[in-house]
Write a protein that holds these residues in place. Structure first.
Motif, mmCIF file in Angstrom:
data_model
loop_
_atom_site.group_PDB
_atom_site.id
_atom_site.type_symbol
_atom_site.label_atom_id
_atom_site.label_comp_id
_atom_site.label_asym_id
_atom_site.label_seq_id
_atom_site.Cartn_x
_atom_site.Cartn_y
_atom_site.Cartn_z
ATOM 1 N N LYS A 1 1.493 -0.446 1.848
ATOM 2 C CA LYS A 1 0.442 -0.875 0.936
ATOM 3 C C LYS A 1 -0.709 0.124 0.876
ATOM 4 C CE LYS A 1 1.446 -5.762 1.833
ATOM 5 N NZ LYS A 1 0.896 -7.053 2.325
ATOM 6 N N LEU A 2 -0.628 1.194 1.665
ATOM 7 C CA LEU A 2 -1.705 2.173 1.665
ATOM 8 C C LEU A 2 -1.642 2.999 0.386
ATOM 9 C CD1 LEU A 2 -1.792 3.347 5.381
ATOM 10 C CD2 LEU A 2 -3.120 1.561 4.250
ATOM 11 N N ARG A 3 -2.771 3.125 -0.255
ATOM 12 C CA ARG A 3 -2.838 3.798 -1.561
ATOM 13 C C ARG A 3 -2.653 5.308 -1.415
ATOM 14 N NH1 ARG A 3 -4.787 2.501 -6.566
ATOM 15 N NH2 ARG A 3 -5.664 0.499 -5.916
ATOM 16 N N PRO B 1 -6.110 13.247 -0.960
ATOM 17 C CA PRO B 1 -5.535 14.463 -0.373
ATOM 18 C C PRO B 1 -4.069 14.227 -0.034
ATOM 19 C CG PRO B 1 -6.622 13.191 1.306
ATOM 20 C CD PRO B 1 -6.750 12.389 0.038
ATOM 21 N N LYS B 2 -3.325 15.276 0.111
ATOM 22 C CA LYS B 2 -1.927 15.159 0.493
ATOM 23 C C LYS B 2 -1.824 14.543 1.894
ATOM 24 C CE LYS B 2 2.338 17.830 0.918
ATOM 25 N NZ LYS B 2 2.959 19.175 0.842
ATOM 26 N N GLY B 3 -1.003 13.520 2.009
ATOM 27 C CA GLY B 3 -0.858 12.849 3.293
ATOM 28 C C GLY B 3 -1.807 11.693 3.495
ATOM 29 N N PHE C 1 -13.155 2.734 -9.094
ATOM 30 C CA PHE C 1 -12.615 1.451 -9.532
ATOM 31 C C PHE C 1 -11.489 1.009 -8.596
ATOM 32 C CE2 PHE C 1 -14.514 2.731 -13.694
ATOM 33 C CZ PHE C 1 -15.393 1.651 -13.795
ATOM 34 N N ALA C 2 -10.703 1.959 -8.109
ATOM 35 C CA ALA C 2 -9.672 1.618 -7.128
ATOM 36 C C ALA C 2 -10.304 1.068 -5.854
ATOM 37 C CB ALA C 2 -8.823 2.846 -6.809
ATOM 38 N N ALA C 3 -11.435 1.653 -5.441
ATOM 39 C CA ALA C 3 -12.121 1.166 -4.242
ATOM 40 C C ALA C 3 -12.594 -0.269 -4.431
ATOM 41 C CB ALA C 3 -13.304 2.070 -3.907
ATOM 42 N N LEU C 4 -13.081 -0.591 -5.617
ATOM 43 C CA LEU C 4 -13.503 -1.962 -5.902
ATOM 44 C C LEU C 4 -12.337 -2.932 -5.754
ATOM 45 C CD1 LEU C 4 -15.890 -1.727 -8.997
ATOM 46 C CD2 LEU C 4 -16.378 -2.870 -6.834
ATOM 47 N N VAL C 5 -11.204 -2.572 -6.329
ATOM 48 C CA VAL C 5 -10.021 -3.425 -6.242
ATOM 49 C C VAL C 5 -9.532 -3.518 -4.802
ATOM 50 C CG1 VAL C 5 -7.610 -3.668 -6.958
ATOM 51 C CG2 VAL C 5 -9.353 -2.954 -8.620
ATOM 52 N N LEU D 1 -10.233 5.629 1.659
ATOM 53 C CA LEU D 1 -9.584 6.771 1.009
ATOM 54 C C LEU D 1 -10.129 6.953 -0.407
ATOM 55 C CD1 LEU D 1 -7.510 9.041 0.952
ATOM 56 C CD2 LEU D 1 -5.820 7.382 0.160
ATOM 57 N N ALA D 2 -10.365 5.848 -1.096
ATOM 58 C CA ALA D 2 -10.894 5.944 -2.452
ATOM 59 C C ALA D 2 -12.261 6.611 -2.474
ATOM 60 C CB ALA D 2 -10.950 4.560 -3.088
ATOM 61 N N VAL D 3 -13.132 6.268 -1.515
ATOM 62 C CA VAL D 3 -14.451 6.901 -1.518
ATOM 63 C C VAL D 3 -14.343 8.378 -1.143
ATOM 64 C CG1 VAL D 3 -15.146 6.377 0.872
ATOM 65 C CG2 VAL D 3 -16.868 6.561 -0.891
#
Length: 375
Positions: A216-218, A224-226, A319-323, A339-341
């Motif tokens: 489930k990790l985005r 970044p890669k990884g 927006f991904a961070a909000l979700v 990760l989003a931030v």
């Protein structure tokens, strides 16, 4: 007797097989320790059948009986017997590099009788459909405890050759030795997999909770890669070890920070969503529906744009961070929002991750390595 297969089976190199496990066929291994040639049964779950015809279709019948059938020796020139036990619920008659015909055999111990005629006449020939039949074969199974293989009848020169070949093969491993080798190979593969997993998680094995959220990790393509583990694995493990309250607080902090970094925090409906997140309330529109959110993002001119007119990567990440921050699992929410931030920050992330450790002291020190982290 019940017929399991009857027809012309294609052989190549004078070989056809019965198999209940998908692996390679080695001639010598199948006859290891046998007195009888023609039907090799030394590899568990396999039979290696030899024919006179080199290439082409040969008449073959496969039968299953409840008890040992009559020998019927006068009708066949060469007869051998071996023991066989399927190692899976699916056993097939496998043509060399070709089709596989299902055989209805239970996972129990069988005696197998392989009966042949025409081995010498068909020796090393090629046959196509419609050519005269030179050799024929009958393979019979019936339930029986394991027993030594035996030559029941020998007539042809070909059979004599293959019996001599079988007797030259050194004995294979005992069932106990084979089981021990399989166990050691399995343990070695498990240790190698643990080493790969440990390397992928920054030098220590993930907890069961991390394993549970792994899928489930985005991922942000190339940014970044990884993912977060590649950037700061120690921080990921520390966040995992922190309590649910710290994880949820970190997720909220990351959502606020990402929106600020992307320049969208002052938009009224974004600010409302952040307030709802902090209060633990469900999002109102347009954050309550992915399609409505997408339409709002593209319709609102206040959302910064990239040169092609679409929202930029920092805005998409915000927006991904909000979700992500509203996810039910606090660990998943924290890791994905963080990760989003990082992506929204779009610069050297080391100062940002250092700020996380200062803001949330529970993440400042990675948990001690467990003994099972050393495969």
């Amino acid at each position: 007797m019940r017929t399991l297969f009857s027809g012309e089976a294609h052989v190549a190199y004078g070989q056809i097989y019965v198999s209940s496990e998908a692996e390679g066929y080695d001639l010598g291994d199948h006859f290891a320790g046998q007195r009888a040639g023609l039907c090799g049964g030394a590899v568990p779950g396999h039979l290696f059948l030899l024919t006179g015809t080199h290439t082409g279709p040969v008449p073959l019948t496969v039968e299953l009986g409840e008890t040992e059938p009559p020998l019927d020796a006068d009708a066949w020139e060469d007869i051998v017997e071996v023991s066989f036990r399927p190692v899976s619920g699916e056993t097939v008659l496998a043509e060399w590099g070709g089709d596989a015909h299902p055989l209805d055999l239970a996972e129990t111990s069988y005696r197998v009788r392989y009966q042949c005629r025409g081995l010498d006449e068909a020796h090393d020939t090629t046959r196509v459909a419609g050519d005269p039949v030179r050799d024929e074969y009958l393979l019979r199974f019936w339930p029986s405890p394991p027993a030594a293989d035996r030559v029941v009848k020998e007539t042809s020169h070909a059979a004599a050759y293959w019996h001599a070949f079988a007797r030259e093969q050194p004995p294979g491993p005992t069932p106990e030795e084979r089981a021990d080798a399989e166990r050691r190979a399995r343990e070695q593969a498990e240790r190698a997999e643990l080493r790969r997993e440990r390397d992928a998680w920054g030098g220590r094995l993930p907890s069961d909770r991390l394993r549970a959220v792994r899928k489930k990790l985005r991922r942000f393509q190339g940014h970044p890669k990884g993912g977060l583990v590649a950037l700061d694995a120690a921080l990921v493990h520390a966040i995992d070890a922190a309590g649910a309250d710290d994880q949820r607080a970190l997720a909220h902090w990351a959502a606020h920070r990402a929106c600020a970094e992307a320049g969208i925090g002052g938009i009224d409906w974004v600010a409302r969503a952040l307030a709802e997140l902090d209060r633990g309330e469900p999002y109102s529109g347009p954050l309550d529906d992915p399609r409505r959110l997408r339409d709002a993002v593209f319709a609102d001119a206040r959302v910064p744009r990239s040169p092609d007119g679409a929202p930029g990567l920092p805005q998409a990440a915000a927006f991904a961070a909000l979700v992500d921050a509203a996810a039910g699992d606090p660990l998943e929410a924290a890791l994905n929002a963080l990760l989003a931030v990082v992506v929204a920050h779009d610069a050297d992330c080391a100062p940002l991750l250092a700020e996380v450790r200062r803001t949330f002291p529970a993440t400042a020190v990675a948990p001690k390595e467990r003994s099972d982290d050393r495969p």
